[in-house]
Scaffold this active site. Sequence first.
Site, PDB file in Angstrom:
ATOM      1  N   ASN A 149       0.826  -1.208   0.000  1.00 59.36           N
ATOM      2  CA  ASN A 149       0.000   0.000   0.000  1.00 59.36           C
ATOM      3  C   ASN A 149       0.859   1.257   0.000  1.00 59.36           C
ATOM      4  OD1 ASN A 149      -2.358  -1.466   0.064  1.00 59.36           O
ATOM      5  ND2 ASN A 149      -2.816  -1.060   2.210  1.00 59.36           N
ATOM      6  N   ARG A 187     -11.514  -4.176 -13.791  1.00 61.75           N
ATOM      7  CA  ARG A 187     -10.433  -5.103 -13.469  1.00 61.75           C
ATOM      8  C   ARG A 187     -11.014  -6.517 -13.466  1.00 61.75           C
ATOM      9  NH1 ARG A 187      -6.468  -1.672 -11.196  1.00 61.75           N
ATOM     10  NH2 ARG A 187      -7.304   0.029  -9.907  1.00 61.75           N
ATOM     11  N   HIS A 207     -15.878   3.374 -14.387  1.00 64.12           N
ATOM     12  CA  HIS A 207     -15.627   2.611 -13.170  1.00 64.12           C
ATOM     13  C   HIS A 207     -16.866   1.846 -12.702  1.00 64.12           C
ATOM     14  CE1 HIS A 207     -14.713   2.339  -8.685  1.00 64.12           C
ATOM     15  NE2 HIS A 207     -13.649   1.784  -9.223  1.00 64.12           N
ATOM     16  N   TYR A 248     -12.772  -9.670  -1.242  1.00 63.20           N
ATOM     17  CA  TYR A 248     -13.340  -8.330  -1.145  1.00 63.20           C
ATOM     18  C   TYR A 248     -14.805  -8.439  -0.760  1.00 63.20           C
ATOM     19  CZ  TYR A 248      -9.411  -6.004  -3.570  1.00 63.20           C
ATOM     20  OH  TYR A 248      -8.190  -5.502  -3.916  1.00 63.20           O
ATOM     21  N   ARG A 282     -13.684   2.749   5.234  1.00 60.45           N
ATOM     22  CA  ARG A 282     -12.517   1.890   5.361  1.00 60.45           C
ATOM     23  C   ARG A 282     -11.218   2.691   5.341  1.00 60.45           C
ATOM     24  NH1 ARG A 282     -11.781  -0.693   0.510  1.00 60.45           N
ATOM     25  NH2 ARG A 282      -9.793   0.272   0.088  1.00 60.45           N
TER      26      ARG A 282
END
Length: 715
Positions: free
Chosen positions: A82, A409, A469, A502, A598
């Site tokens: 990250n 993705r 997106h 996820y 988050r």
Amino acid sequence: MTAARLDDEPVPGDQATHETFDVDPPYVPDAEALEHLAGFENRFLDRELSWLRFNVRLLEMAENDTLPLLERVRSMAFFASNLDEFFMVRVAGLKRRIDAGMAVRAASGLMPREVLEAIWTRTAEQMKRHAEFWRDDLVPALSANGIDLVRWDDLDREEQKFCKRFFKDRVFPVLTPLAVDPAHPFPYISGLSLNMAVLVRNPKTGKEHFARVKVPPTFSRFVSLGNQRFVPLEDVIGEHLKRLFPGMEVLQSHTFRVTRNEDLEVEEDDAENLLQALEKELLRRKFGPPVRLEIQESMTAQVLELLTSELGISPQEVIRVPGPLDLRGLHAIADLPREDLKYPAFVPITHGNLTEVETASPVDVFEAARRHDVLLHHPYDSFATSVQRFLEQAAADPHVLAIKQTLYRTSGDSPIIDALVDAAEAGKQVLALIEIKARFDETANIRWARKLEHAGCHVVYGQVGLKTHCKLAMVVRDEPEGIRRYTHIGTGNYNPKTARSYEDLGLITTNEAIGEDVANLFNNLSGYSRKPSYDTLLVAPDSVREGLVERIHQEVTHLRAGRPSGIRIKANSIVDEATIDALYLAAREGVTVQLLVRGICALRPGVPGLSETIEVRSVLGRFLEHSRVFWFQNGGDPEAWIGSADLMHRNLDRRVEVLVRLPEADSRDQVGRLLDLAFDPDTHAWLLRRDGSWERNEGKVHLQETLIEGHRRRT
């Protein structure tokens, strides 16, 4: 809120009965309210510094000794990767704005240089904490459990012999030492590569020379010695450097690592050449300017001075940490077959609406969707037996005429791509809207685009100036009653791999109004159709911010009229100032606002006169919380939206995003139960304080574990 309520099964056919409230006048912030708001000049937290606090929460998970040991190791790896991306994109962007003379003050009141200086200070502290915790706590804990990560001096004679053979037979043929002298300029150092800075001396002349040796990424980061013992690859190379420099004296060697600007800047004036422009920019990315230099703490001033001079790195961009560098490689340790040191195995189950109750066998997805909307909650509900089956069934069904889908993705070996290829080869009309500018997935998406084009799919790359997106799939089917649209709208990517780790929501529906809106949106994205307003959707960049602010204001209207009011939002990040200000105004009127975030949160909760009724929580766990939910009490007739949009400028202004209003009461209730559990005072979470710090609430209830247990009871 009890865990049992999460197991309640929806009632088939329970449709929404939205009530229309005749309230006059609607809430509109007046001059006094706006002036009051403007009086809080520091009401926004800095987004970059907020992100760093998020990564610290991830580090705190690694430090939590109540979690399984290898899951803590994985958190260490995620912290490292990250931070790499943060420097490659966010820090690089700050430096670029400063260098270009575009240094304007952020909403937090800080100038880019002030933010950058704070980043250097905090990241140096965090990286040192990360490295020292690994060395002093996790390495001993692993050893106590039979997993040894040792350095060269810890090896016994047989292990050293093994490493010598391994170096000679495997590593040595791959290594290429690069000298630096008048005849050999300083070599290019690729971003994120692990390197060794070597100082050697010619015994005849006494002259010292510098050389760079790249640690080859083709080998495992940690060399397995057997019996779950590992040694860093650079230790093996360092011990055998004499073989690389025969006749020279090796004086010293140190590892170092460079992070470069890897954000893309693509001119999109000519959409037809977007593919070629992106491929050129991907080549340029490899040569972006450096933004960080990580060095082993033992590196001498002499070697460091050479590196900083040749790389053009300033002293504050140098971060000195204990070795080993680049702990992304800890994923390999976390993947060891030690189930006793991991979370208990969890296998997603098929959603109840997609399973025959008596036989537990899967049902026809189309038949199930005709009976009732299906609100999926991944990874608890299986992606393979829902979304994936939906598309595979559509590809094989002779009654299906067309499939339209967005792809942002997906996985390397994607069954979604295969289904679209099969559908096109079967003669169906297939539209694939592929976002080839998806950061760090550009190369893979270009490959998918060409594969789909070769199969006969209509491939579209989205709109100039916008990233697509949104997560949409639509199947058009010829049925006895006529043409019917089956629509899937989700919060996560069509990626079977990440769907197992996820947390996301997705709606499969035959709702005609939603189908009509999604069809119009696809036409807008693929052609020249233009429909800026929709009945069941909010679509960025046209209407997401406006639509959400309108609903936030509406809660004030309900509160003033004495009806139930309240706002609950679940998102990855909340940064957009206009939306935050709307929440502040609602809180000033007394509306209760609960935010589950988050990552980044620029809103300050609990500020007297500004945000006293706002609570901000963050939940981290074995799954990455990824869904976006916008829930409004709406005077007692709750309204819930799910979709792809976070409350960030890029999502609301520079992307095509979609939120869908859940049309059925049972779906809204399911989302409501999820939020009830998340905001239960007894649920374990981090709580945001007004100064931007986070405090852990050691609740007895763990959100994800409770959901896992609820799904297990359904099997």
